[in-house]
Design an enzyme around this catalytic site. Structure first.
Site, PDB file in Angstrom:
ATOM      1  N   CYS A   1       0.800  -1.229   0.000  1.00 44.33           N
ATOM      2  CA  CYS A   1       0.000   0.000   0.000  1.00 44.33           C
ATOM      3  C   CYS A   1       0.833   1.280   0.000  1.00 44.33           C
ATOM      4  O   CYS A   1       0.289   2.367  -0.188  1.00 44.33           O
ATOM      5  CB  CYS A   1      -0.932   0.012   1.211  1.00 44.33           C
ATOM      6  SG  CYS A   1      -0.065   0.031   2.806  1.00 44.33           S
ATOM      7  N   TYR A   2       2.137   1.180   0.181  1.00 47.81           N
ATOM      8  CA  TYR A   2       2.949   2.399   0.226  1.00 47.81           C
ATOM      9  C   TYR A   2       2.948   3.080  -1.142  1.00 47.81           C
ATOM     10  O   TYR A   2       3.359   2.499  -2.141  1.00 47.81           O
ATOM     11  CB  TYR A   2       4.387   2.090   0.645  1.00 47.81           C
ATOM     12  CG  TYR A   2       4.566   1.634   2.070  1.00 47.81           C
ATOM     13  CD1 TYR A   2       3.560   1.771   3.019  1.00 47.81           C
ATOM     14  CD2 TYR A   2       5.760   1.058   2.480  1.00 47.81           C
ATOM     15  CE1 TYR A   2       3.730   1.351   4.320  1.00 47.81           C
ATOM     16  CE2 TYR A   2       5.954   0.640   3.788  1.00 47.81           C
ATOM     17  CZ  TYR A   2       4.933   0.785   4.707  1.00 47.81           C
ATOM     18  OH  TYR A   2       5.107   0.361   6.008  1.00 47.81           O
TER      19      TYR A   2
END
Length: 305
Positions: free
Chosen positions: A40-41
């Site tokens: 998700c970064y």
């Protein structure tokens, strides 16, 4: 988390690919081969940058690569730790990273909506399939982590070998239960935010850096306790002066003195790596450790949810 396209509505202070690659190359030159990212970064672009940098510069087997699952690279996708989500997200991570295996696959949170047996069996399936070599966990209550370990133990599934918990001189609540559970099961500690989002690296609580001015998550974690915690920061500064070291080095040396295996240090400048590695040359006395710790006051739980 410092790497990725900063136009993805994740963080404004992330590094583009070229700067991310420079950080990884310098880290490796210093003897660091453990790199931690997450699906998700920066909407998956962190994984893309890390994978590309590995392919450009290193032998894959020389790198110990970690990524995570629970949140998703695509905000429109459903997250969690169901078998469906885990199997979907591992394939997405492998594609973005450009590799056929992950050294350490970490569950980013506890999933209240999925039975732990379903999660642990799905993760074990990734290990058996060769997509993942080790399992880790992060950000949950100790009883939840214990229950997941028990489920794996009772069913002969792969157990967690690392815990990426919230732990630093300004937040030590996991010393009550989580760290004892990790010791019981021989789980290595790889805490995130070892410098409390920079608050343990300087005497000034606030700075004018882009991260300090835009990191609302760090504000929620630390700023409510500024009045009491600034006393700990001052003590870190005192010990640093005594050792002719930086405050970063003292804060990290404390981690190593407490048995931490690998603190997850976020880096946006090359000099921060040199600074962090210098902590390995510092040995704190028991009196210094006690001096750093005695100003601590209990905190509300932060990071387990």
């Amino acid at each position: 988390m410092s790497f990725g396209d900063n136009n993805t509505n994740f963080h404004d202070w992330t590094l583009g690919f070229e700067d991310s690659e420079k950080v990884m190359k310098h880290a490796f030159d210093l003897g660091i081969n453990f790199f931690d990212t997450a699906n998700c970064y920066s909407a998956g672009t962190s994984e893309e940058y890390v994978g590309k940098a590995i392919r450009n510069n290193f032998k894959r087997d020389d790198i110990f690569l970690a990524t995570k699952v629970f949140f998703t690279a695509d905000p429109a996708e459903k997250g969690g730790l169901s078998k469906e989500v885990i199997n979907r997200e591992i394939d997405g991570s492998l594609k973005r990273l450009g590799t056929d295996y992950i050294d350490l696959y970490i569950i980013h949170r506890f999933d209240y909506n999925t039975p732990v047996e379903e999660t642990m069996e799905a993760l074990d399936g990734l290990v058996k399939a060769g997509k993942v070599r080790n399992l880790g966990a992060s950000a949950m209550y100790a009883y939840q982590f214990h229950n997941m370990l028990i489920a794996a133990e009772q069913n002969g599934w792969t157990k967690f070998v690392t815990m990426q918990n919230h732990y630093n001189l300004l937040y030590r609540e996991d010393e009550r239960e989580m760290i004892p559970v990790c010791r019981q099961y021989n789980v290595s500690l790889t805490p995130y935010s070892p410098l409390a989002a920079g608050r343990l690296s300087r005497l000034a609580w606030h700075t004018d850096t882009k991260r300090s001015m835009t990191d609302k998550t760090a504000e929620k974690k630390y700023d409510a306790n500024e009045e009491t915690d600034i006393n700990i920061v001052k003590r870190v500064g005192e010990i640093a002066e005594k050792h002719s070291a930086t405050m970063t080095q003292i804060a990290l040396a404390w981690h190593f003195a407490k048995g931490v295996t690998a603190p997850i240090v976020g880096v946006s400048k090359l000099k921060y790596l040199d600074d962090a590695v210098g902590s390995l040359d510092i040995s704190l006395s028991q009196n210094e450790i006690e001096y750093l710790e005695e100003a601590y006051v209990p905190h509300k739980i932060v990071g387990a949810l």
